[in-house]
Write an enzyme that holds these catalytic residues in place. Structure first.
Site, short mmCIF file in Angstrom:
data_model
loop_
_atom_site.label_atom_id
_atom_site.label_comp_id
_atom_site.label_asym_id
_atom_site.label_seq_id
_atom_site.Cartn_x
_atom_site.Cartn_y
_atom_site.Cartn_z
N ASP A 29 0.83 -1.21 0.00
CA ASP A 29 0.00 0.00 0.00
C ASP A 29 0.86 1.26 0.00
OD1 ASP A 29 -2.03 -1.94 0.46
OD2 ASP A 29 -1.76 -1.72 2.62
N GLU A 54 -11.18 -0.82 -3.79
CA GLU A 54 -10.45 -0.18 -2.69
C GLU A 54 -9.22 0.52 -3.23
OE1 GLU A 54 -9.41 -3.48 -0.14
OE2 GLU A 54 -7.63 -4.00 -1.33
#
Length: 327
Positions: free
Chosen positions: A20, A200
């Site tokens: 991420d 997401e």
């Protein structure tokens, strides 16, 4: 005459075991880097004056999870933003309970620091970002556009089947939403619902008269992939009809270069401000033992972002270019 094809190589990560990833180049000339750490127990920032030095720079831990209760488990996907002269970190955290469900019942939170250097000074917990309902929520990003501050995040709507959809709202300050909260995409195509029904990890980008939101879909193993939303730059971004969605994924696993499950990207710029850079995570192998979330080898990669002839981000071409140049 036979055209010689460039040889493809397995691409090399910039930083290992950081998922991420979010890289921000500030006006002070430094690159700042935050990401999920394999232990999911803290938020750390590192900085350097060029991207190559980020890998060797020493991380500074700015915040650690609590021992119990809220903010005590699975600290995921921090992002670092500079807004109105202060630093903000957006992240998701779950809580410890007697059942496993609590470990994945995330909410979104904000930290604030008014020091010029975010590796120094004190970080204040600004609390939870409250949305229209209390449910699983994560992967927030913020951006300024046409004089407004926007917040985009992933959340589970209890009335919609699946794990998370993407929503957008304006903000009255860096930790408070205001006005309508609009769903702009939900998992619907086959490539978005492998393992889990997931949208997401959104990232914002503007190019000319269009704005883009890249995002990730499906389970976090080799099926993880990226999709793309786009809208006209002068459109009402809170109107779901303003957003056009790619019908096919824009980046997927490529075994020829040992790239598996690419996604959860961000964008930054080159040191001369001339190039947009594409930052993302991926694994270098396919087979995982156990839960993919606890496999630590999602690495951070950076490639120059290329563009298609019709003015859209060319994620596949960007990664292929990185593979051509790898040695």
């Amino acid at each position: 005459m036979e055209v010689q094809q460039k040889e493809l190589h397995a691409i090399r990560p910039l930083i290992e075991q950081r998922a991420d990833p979010f890289i921000y180049r500030h006006s002070d000339g430094y690159y700042y880097f935050v990401a999920s750490v394999p232990e999911y127990d803290r938020i750390e920032i590192r900085r350097a004056q060029n991207l190559e030095e980020l890998a060797a720079s020493t991380p500074v831990v700015i915040w650690r999870k609590r021992d119990t209760g809220i903010l005590s488990a699975n600290i995921w996907a921090p992002e670092l933003h500079f807004i109105d002269g202060k630093w903000y970190v957006y992240f998701a955290a779950a809580h410890t309970t007697e059942t496993i469900e609590g470990l994945f019942d995330h909410r979104m939170y904000v930290l604030e620091n008014d020091n010029a250097n975010p590796l120094e000074g004190s970080w204040t917990e600004r609390g939870q970002v409250r949305t229209a309902w209390e449910s699983f929520a994560l992967d927030a990003t913020v951006f300024e556009h046409n004089g407004s501050l926007y917040y985009v995040w992933a959340q589970k709507d209890p009335k919609i089947e699946g794990n998370s959809n993407l929503y957008i709202s304006k903000m009255s300050n860096p930790w408070t939403l205001t006005g309508p909260q609009t769903m702009i995409t939900k998992p619907e195509y086959d490539w978005e619902i492998i393992g889990y029904k997931v949208n997401e990890g959104a990232a914002f980008l503007r190019k000319g008269n269009r704005v883009f939101l890249s995002y990730s879909a499906s389970a976090t193993d080799f099926n993880y992939c990226m999709g793309l939303l786009e809208a006209d730059a002068d459109a009402d971004l809170l109107d779901a009809a303003s957003w056009r969605k790619s019908q096919a994924p824009v980046l997927t696993t490529d075994e020829s270069i040992s790239l598996y499950g690419p996604g959860h990207n961000s964008f930054t710029v080159s040191a001369d401000d001339e190039k947009t850079l594409f930052v993302f995570h991926a694994r270098t192998y396919k087979d995982i033992v156990g839960d993919p979330l606890y496999d630590p080898n999602r690495h951070t990669f950076v490639a120059e972002l290329l563009w298609t002839a019709d003015g859209r981000p060319d994620f596949r071409g960007s990664v292929a270019s990185l593979a051509h140049s790898a040695q």
